[in-house]
Design an enzyme around this catalytic site. Structure first.
Site, PDB file in Angstrom:
ATOM      1  N   CYS A   1     104.381  62.741   5.940  1.00 44.51           N
ATOM      2  CA  CYS A   1     104.125  61.989   7.168  1.00 44.51           C
ATOM      3  C   CYS A   1     105.410  61.878   7.995  1.00 44.51           C
ATOM      4  O   CYS A   1     105.892  62.855   8.518  1.00 44.51           O
ATOM      5  CB  CYS A   1     103.503  60.629   6.840  1.00 44.51           C
ATOM      6  SG  CYS A   1     102.696  59.859   8.258  1.00 44.51           S
TER       7      CYS A   1
ATOM      8  N   HIS B   1      98.910  61.480   3.057  1.00 46.96           N
ATOM      9  CA  HIS B   1      99.237  60.436   2.084  1.00 46.96           C
ATOM     10  C   HIS B   1      98.283  60.531   0.890  1.00 46.96           C
ATOM     11  O   HIS B   1      97.133  60.943   1.036  1.00 46.96           O
ATOM     12  CB  HIS B   1      99.080  59.046   2.710  1.00 46.96           C
ATOM     13  CG  HIS B   1     100.119  58.730   3.733  1.00 46.96           C
ATOM     14  ND1 HIS B   1     101.452  58.562   3.429  1.00 46.96           N
ATOM     15  CD2 HIS B   1     100.019  58.541   5.076  1.00 46.96           C
ATOM     16  CE1 HIS B   1     102.126  58.275   4.522  1.00 46.96           C
ATOM     17  NE2 HIS B   1     101.285  58.263   5.538  1.00 46.96           N
TER      18      HIS B   1
END
Length: 499
Positions: free
Chosen positions: A330, A427
């Site tokens: 991310c 994630h």
């Protein structure tokens, strides 16, 4: 409407989230429909509901312990700090804007109708609601506009359990001082105190517990041992971020960014018998790991500048040039690129140079992508690994001259892979266990090492076992009969009983 019980603490980190998780599991085991609730959470660890809305990671964990899919009604207000003085405000799973602390303080009472609507809706569907407070109810400077501790307890007429952390020391002062600072009507609402994180023989506390009960007029309902159950943590107070695992065959260094978020992504790595995980916050501490991970961040541009100022950037670049694998997740993925552009001032207003380890550029925008994903890894060392996780980020990343890291089930590509450097927005990428095993085998092979064969261990099944271990330990330590009696006494709008 459901009965309720509220867990408040003497401070942040006293163990409120853990005890709410335990109570959710205990009530589920006892045959009740139970749901967690926290009116206002402040955390950088968040999760995505099936319908693409955002809530605190702790409430998602508590929901799982309660046998439920997470729901934004369980955490209607989420604050994600973006600086020491300001936060992103998320209401019912949607971003409502960025506010300074003073701005939010002035507006938060206006959120009460939305909080109560969420609570009432949950209460209509369940038998028991386990409510979590935040920080401490003894913050007397904040009491007038409280919507998360005693202010909320009054709004929903909840009995309160007050938790203190003996592991930090001074637990009797914590509990006595907190009760003493409450208003008389609030003191009546506290139906019991709990001493948490105790190591040793509880019999040694006997005289202290009796004195505490005499001083506060509140019964002690239990002494909970320091549990070894592995439950996902919700914020930067997590002891996980200060822990270095005992030496293992493979060394994974996770950079502890100032605004690190969703560090629970890497919990599954710690369960692999050959992998040791440590969190590092200085260039000197990096040493010579087998893998460097740049995790997610709530303030990617600010944390990138921190890497630059502390010498961590140069150290990571040097390791990458020498062949050490680097993985960015991310915000960490965004940092690995060439440049980060922010034309709308979402984070930094302007352009910031990245680490230059991947041929990609990111453009920030106010739109936040929030979605759950299934994927298959395409990157050669781990090709075929099946993934399940979620995206939660501002910004879009364009890749030029690198292969994608993985492909989502809808056919779209994600991330980038170039040599020994990898980046992804996903994630939870280690939760299925498939990538964990593939990564460990590849890292070992690079060093000519042989490690024991390991089967993928899905994180979901592991978490279920941990919830049961936690519930067993807490049930054995608490006077659950008194807790059930307290909920019954407050049911149907009763006022706090006199002691």
């Amino acid at each position: 409407m459901a009965k309720c019980i509220m867990v408040q603490g003497t401070m942040s980190g006293a163990g409120k989230s853990l005890l709410v998780t335990a109570l959710c599991r205990i009530f589920l085991q006892d045959g009740y429909r139970v749901a967690p609730f926290k009116s206002q959470n402040m955390a950088l660890n968040s999760f995505i509901t099936p319908d693409g809305l955002e809530l605190g990671r702790a409430q998602a964990t508590q929901a799982e312990a309660a046998g439920l899919e997470c729901d934004v009604r369980m955490n209607p207000i989420l604050l994600k700090p973006s600086s020491d003085m300001g936060s992103q405000l998320i209401v019912n799973g949607e971003v409502r804007g960025h506010y300074s602390a003073s701005e939010y303080y002035r507006m938060k009472k206006g959120l009460i109708p939305e909080i109560l609507a969420a609570y009432s809706s949950l209460a209509a569907e369940n038998d028991i609601i386990v409510i979590e407070g935040a920080g401490s109810p003894a913050e007397i400077n904040l009491r007038a506009d409280d919507i998360v501790n005693m202010g909320l307890a009054e709004l929903v007429n909840a009995p309160v359990l007050l938790v203190g952390d003996i592991d930090r020391g001074g637990v009797f002062a914590q509990l006595y001082g907190t009760v003493a600072l409450l208003r008389p009507e609030e003191q009546k609402r506290v139906v019991g105190t709990i001493i948490n994180k105790f190591r040793g023989d509880p019999a040694l506390l006997g005289s202290g517990l009796r004195q505490l009960e005499e001083l506060t007029g509140v019964p002690v309902l239990g002494v909970v041992p320091y549990t070894r159950a592995d439950i996902d943590d919700e914020d930067s107070l997590s002891p996980r971020l200060n822990r270095t695992q005992a030496a293992r065959t493979l060394d994974v260094a996770v950079v502890r960014l100032p605004h690190i978020s969703n560090f629970t992504d890497f919990s599954p790595l710690e369960e692999h018998p050959a992998v040791g995980v440590r969190y590092v916050s200085s260039a000197d501490a990096l040493c010579a790991p087998d893998l460097v991970i740049l995790p997610g961040s709530k303030s990617t541009a600010a944390d990138l500048l921190w890497l630059r100022e502390t010498g961590m950037e140069a150290a990571i670049q040097s390791l990458a040039a020498a062949g050490t694998p680097i993985l960015g997740v991310c915000g960490g993925y965004q940092m690995l690129g060439q440049r980060l552009h922010d034309p709308d001032g979402v984070e930094c207003a302007g352009t910031v140079e990245g680490l230059g380890l991947l041929p990609c550029e990111t453009v920030f925008s106010s739109e936040k992508r929030r979605t759950r994903r299934q994927a298959v890894v395409l990157a050669a060392p781990f090709a075929g690994a099946a993934l399940e996780g979620y995206e939660i980020h501002n910004g879009r990343t364009e890749v030029h001259g690198a292969a994608p890291f993985c492909r989502f089930s809808d056919g779209s590509a994600d991330g980038a892979a170039l040599g020994n450097v990898f980046g992804t927005y996903l994630h939870g990428l280690f939760d299925t266990g498939s990538l964990t095993v593939a990564l460990a085998n590849w890292l070992a092979a690079r060093r000519g090492l042989t490690i024991p064969e390991a089967e993928p261990q899905p994180r979901a099944a592991y978490r279920q076992r941990q919830y049961d271990l936690l519930a067993d330990a807490v049930r054995a330590s608490l006077d659950m009969k008194k807790i059930y009696e307290a909920m019954e006494a407050y049911d149907h709008g009763n006022t706090p009983p006199a002691r």
